[in-house]
Design a protein around this motif. Structure first.
Motif, PDB file in Angstrom:
ATOM      1  N   GLU A 235      40.842   8.392  29.385  1.00 40.46           N
ATOM      2  CA  GLU A 235      42.052   7.692  28.951  1.00 40.46           C
ATOM      3  C   GLU A 235      41.875   6.175  28.989  1.00 40.46           C
ATOM      4  OE1 GLU A 235      45.630  10.886  29.868  1.00 40.46           O
ATOM      5  OE2 GLU A 235      45.435   9.137  31.184  1.00 40.46           O
ATOM      6  N   ALA A 236      40.751   5.692  28.483  1.00 44.82           N
ATOM      7  CA  ALA A 236      40.476   4.257  28.502  1.00 44.82           C
ATOM      8  C   ALA A 236      41.537   3.447  27.767  1.00 44.82           C
ATOM      9  CB  ALA A 236      39.094   3.983  27.902  1.00 44.82           C
ATOM     10  N   TYR A 237      42.145   4.043  26.739  1.00 48.57           N
ATOM     11  CA  TYR A 237      43.104   3.318  25.902  1.00 48.57           C
ATOM     12  C   TYR A 237      44.541   3.796  26.096  1.00 48.57           C
ATOM     13  CZ  TYR A 237      38.776   2.031  23.530  1.00 48.57           C
ATOM     14  OH  TYR A 237      37.520   1.549  23.254  1.00 48.57           O
ATOM     15  N   ILE A 238      44.818   4.501  27.168  1.00 57.93           N
ATOM     16  CA  ILE A 238      46.105   5.176  27.304  1.00 57.93           C
ATOM     17  C   ILE A 238      47.271   4.204  27.439  1.00 57.93           C
ATOM     18  CG2 ILE A 238      46.200   5.418  29.813  1.00 57.93           C
ATOM     19  CD1 ILE A 238      46.974   8.120  27.125  1.00 57.93           C
ATOM     20  N   GLU A 239      47.036   2.984  27.879  1.00 56.25           N
ATOM     21  CA  GLU A 239      48.140   2.021  28.006  1.00 56.25           C
ATOM     22  C   GLU A 239      48.792   1.710  26.667  1.00 56.25           C
ATOM     23  OE1 GLU A 239      46.283   1.903  31.843  1.00 56.25           O
ATOM     24  OE2 GLU A 239      45.371   1.696  29.851  1.00 56.25           O
ATOM     25  N   PHE A 240      48.092   1.955  25.564  1.00 50.61           N
ATOM     26  CA  PHE A 240      48.670   1.696  24.250  1.00 50.61           C
ATOM     27  C   PHE A 240      49.554   2.851  23.771  1.00 50.61           C
ATOM     28  CE2 PHE A 240      44.947  -0.948  24.654  1.00 50.61           C
ATOM     29  CZ  PHE A 240      45.442  -2.185  24.289  1.00 50.61           C
TER      30      PHE A 240
ATOM     31  N   ARG B 268      39.845   6.265  33.776  1.00 50.05           N
ATOM     32  CA  ARG B 268      40.621   5.105  33.304  1.00 50.05           C
ATOM     33  C   ARG B 268      39.785   3.828  33.470  1.00 50.05           C
ATOM     34  NH1 ARG B 268      46.329   5.503  34.038  1.00 50.05           N
ATOM     35  NH2 ARG B 268      47.139   7.471  33.227  1.00 50.05           N
ATOM     36  N   THR B 269      40.318   2.702  32.962  1.00 52.55           N
ATOM     37  CA  THR B 269      39.609   1.423  33.051  1.00 52.55           C
ATOM     38  C   THR B 269      40.588   0.268  33.017  1.00 52.55           C
ATOM     39  OG1 THR B 269      37.867   0.072  32.037  1.00 52.55           O
ATOM     40  CG2 THR B 269      39.317   1.259  30.540  1.00 52.55           C
ATOM     41  N   LEU B 270      40.141  -0.877  33.532  1.00 54.40           N
ATOM     42  CA  LEU B 270      40.888  -2.125  33.381  1.00 54.40           C
ATOM     43  C   LEU B 270      40.365  -2.957  32.207  1.00 54.40           C
ATOM     44  CD1 LEU B 270      41.329  -3.403  37.071  1.00 54.40           C
ATOM     45  CD2 LEU B 270      42.808  -1.881  35.743  1.00 54.40           C
ATOM     46  N   SER B 271      39.435  -2.396  31.439  1.00 53.45           N
ATOM     47  CA  SER B 271      38.753  -3.183  30.408  1.00 53.45           C
ATOM     48  C   SER B 271      39.591  -3.440  29.170  1.00 53.45           C
ATOM     49  CB  SER B 271      37.457  -2.468  29.981  1.00 53.45           C
ATOM     50  OG  SER B 271      36.529  -2.433  31.025  1.00 53.45           O
ATOM     51  N   LYS B 272      40.528  -2.580  28.856  1.00 48.93           N
ATOM     52  CA  LYS B 272      41.220  -2.663  27.572  1.00 48.93           C
ATOM     53  C   LYS B 272      42.564  -3.376  27.704  1.00 48.93           C
ATOM     54  CE  LYS B 272      37.698  -0.338  26.139  1.00 48.93           C
ATOM     55  NZ  LYS B 272      36.600  -1.031  25.436  1.00 48.93           N
ATOM     56  N   ALA B 273      43.626  -2.644  27.979  1.00 45.90           N
ATOM     57  CA  ALA B 273      44.954  -3.248  28.027  1.00 45.90           C
ATOM     58  C   ALA B 273      45.086  -4.282  29.135  1.00 45.90           C
ATOM     59  CB  ALA B 273      46.016  -2.165  28.197  1.00 45.90           C
TER      60      ALA B 273
ATOM     61  N   ALA C   3      34.616   2.664  33.747  1.00 42.85           N
ATOM     62  CA  ALA C   3      34.664   4.106  33.534  1.00 42.85           C
ATOM     63  C   ALA C   3      33.281   4.660  33.213  1.00 42.85           C
ATOM     64  CB  ALA C   3      35.648   4.436  32.403  1.00 42.85           C
ATOM     65  N   ASP C   4      32.356   3.802  32.778  1.00 39.83           N
ATOM     66  CA  ASP C   4      30.998   4.276  32.484  1.00 39.83           C
ATOM     67  C   ASP C   4      30.332   4.844  33.735  1.00 39.83           C
ATOM     68  OD1 ASP C   4      31.066   3.624  29.786  1.00 39.83           O
ATOM     69  OD2 ASP C   4      30.327   1.594  30.121  1.00 39.83           O
TER      70      ASP C   4
ATOM     71  N   GLY D 270      35.335  -7.922  31.500  1.00 40.40           N
ATOM     72  CA  GLY D 270      34.264  -8.655  32.147  1.00 40.40           C
ATOM     73  C   GLY D 270      34.056  -8.331  33.611  1.00 40.40           C
ATOM     74  N   ILE D 271      35.031  -7.692  34.266  1.00 42.89           N
ATOM     75  CA  ILE D 271      34.847  -7.420  35.700  1.00 42.89           C
ATOM     76  C   ILE D 271      34.327  -6.013  35.963  1.00 42.89           C
ATOM     77  CG2 ILE D 271      36.719  -9.033  36.215  1.00 42.89           C
ATOM     78  CD1 ILE D 271      38.325  -6.584  37.260  1.00 42.89           C
ATOM     79  N   ARG D 272      34.285  -5.154  34.963  1.00 46.02           N
ATOM     80  CA  ARG D 272      33.747  -3.801  35.084  1.00 46.02           C
ATOM     81  C   ARG D 272      34.401  -3.045  36.235  1.00 46.02           C
ATOM     82  NH1 ARG D 272      33.571  -2.484  31.664  1.00 46.02           N
ATOM     83  NH2 ARG D 272      32.058  -0.801  31.772  1.00 46.02           N
ATOM     84  N   CYS D 273      35.631  -2.651  36.044  1.00 43.23           N
ATOM     85  CA  CYS D 273      36.359  -1.898  37.066  1.00 43.23           C
ATOM     86  C   CYS D 273      37.035  -0.710  36.409  1.00 43.23           C
ATOM     87  CB  CYS D 273      37.399  -2.790  37.743  1.00 43.23           C
ATOM     88  SG  CYS D 273      38.250  -2.002  39.134  1.00 43.23           S
ATOM     89  N   GLY D 274      36.684   0.484  36.880  1.00 47.55           N
ATOM     90  CA  GLY D 274      37.258   1.709  36.333  1.00 47.55           C
ATOM     91  C   GLY D 274      37.705   2.639  37.433  1.00 47.55           C
TER      92      GLY D 274
END
Length: 361
Positions: free
Chosen positions: A187-192, A212-217, A81-82, A222-226
């Motif tokens: 919404e990086a943390y929206i899955e929670f 959004r991002t795959l980094s959190k939930a 997401a960065d 490590g793969i840096r995908c947003g």
């Protein structure tokens, strides 16, 4: 002459964003980066690695569109997401002319990306709600500044305070910002707390963008995908600016697995586990004399205000437990953010807090 003098003035004067790995130090319990505590069992195959990857891998775009409930032409995949944040600024803001608006305390990369792009920053601090630890954007004040800014960045759940952006306030702002400014909801943390997503508002407001991002939930920091979710028109503009090959082939393969039915089920199971762990950790914090307040907790972290934050942070560091100190941020004196990890890791944090001698509290 130092070679550094060849850099842009704004870069020479810039204080870089202090990522968790830059400031972590030595430790064996890492609870300072809001990562997932356990990796998922995804694999890659190498038959296509001799070819450049797709700019926007269809399997990933389609998978995320289905997961988020939008059309594929409303999705852009990026390096975390960065990159999405920077793309928005580079696409919509003229260097030396335009400004973005942020609501501190919030995620630091909004400001860093603006500074490195030569774009101004308007700060409108979060408004603390009477009698609660909750904070909201100052909606009237933001509305008054819409003529001054191109982009408004809101984080929901907010990092580091954990607050959700109020839906009514957001809708009112989007109405006022029509044809004037783009409102970005991170919404990086929206899955929670998936029920709090505002993705459904994309159908009503072409000036809304969600990152959004795959980094959190999804446990894939490590793969840096947003992802950027927006109107097809906004996505088309961002696609003009993004690098030609932003997503390496192995990353696309892992992301596609994460978005498969198996991957989504695994993610949701882990979210349930982490939310239970968070609730148990908060219940124990409430029993401790060294704790003054616990902020909202809608992400995979808890921000805690201690009686003496510096003493707590030093004790944790001495024990090899790496947390994130936010005591220098507006309104967050003595506050430390704790990522939710394994039960053993949370027990280690609580053990240090319980063993602190009374004079340090």
């Amino acid at each position: 002459m130092s070679i550094a003098n060849l850099a842009r003035r704004v870069v020479r004067a810039l204080t870089p964003y202090q990522s968790a790995r830059r400031i972590g130090g030595k430790g064996h319990v890492w609870l300072n980066a809001n990562e997932a505590p356990q990796a998922y069992p995804f694999t890659i195959e190498g038959s296509r690695l001799n070819r450049y990857p797709e700019c926007q891998p269809a399997e990933v775009v389609n998978g995320y569109a289905a997961y988020a409930g939008v059309n594929p032409d409303q999705v852009l995949v990026s390096r975390g997401a960065d990159e999405a944040i920077e793309l928005l600024i580079r696409t919509f803001c003229e260097a030396g002319e335009d400004q973005i608006l942020i609501c501190p305390p919030t995620y630091g990369m909004y400001a860093i990306s603006a500074e490195t792009c030569g774009v101004g920053i308007v700060e409108q601090p979060l408004a603390e709600q009477p009698l609660t630890a909750s904070r909201q954007p100052d909606w009237p004040a933001i509305a008054d500044r819409l003529s001054d800014v191109k982009l408004v960045f809101l984080c929901s759940p907010n990092n580091p305070t954990g607050d959700l952006v109020g839906r009514d306030g957001l809708i009112a702002l989007l109405e006022k910002a029509r044809d004037r400014a783009i409102v970005v909801v991170d919404e990086a943390y929206i899955e929670f707390c998936p029920e709090a997503s505002v993705v459904d508002l994309l159908a009503r407001f072409p000036n809304l963008v969600v990152t959004r991002t795959l980094s959190k939930a999804f446990a894939l920091a490590g793969i840096r995908c947003g992802f950027t979710l927006a109107s097809p028109e906004v996505i088309a503009m961002l696609a003009k600016v993004i690098a030609p090959y932003p997503i390496p082939e192995p990353i696309a393969q892992i992301a596609a697995q994460a978005l498969s039915p198996m991957g989504l089920e695994l993610m949701r199971e882990r979210v349930v586990e982490l939310n239970k762990q968070k609730a148990a950790f908060k219940a124990e914090l409430a029993k401790l004399a060294c704790v003054k307040a616990v902020f909202e907790d809608k992400g995979n972290f808890v921000l805690v205000r201690f009686v003496d934050g510096a003493a707590i942070f030093a004790a944790m560091k001495a024990a090899g437990i790496i947390l994130r100190d936010f005591s220098t941020k507006p309104g967050l004196d003595n506050s430390i953010r704790v990522t939710i990890g394994y039960q053993g890791e949370m027990d280690a944090v609580l053990a240090v807090l319980r063993d602190l001698p009374s004079p340090t509290l």
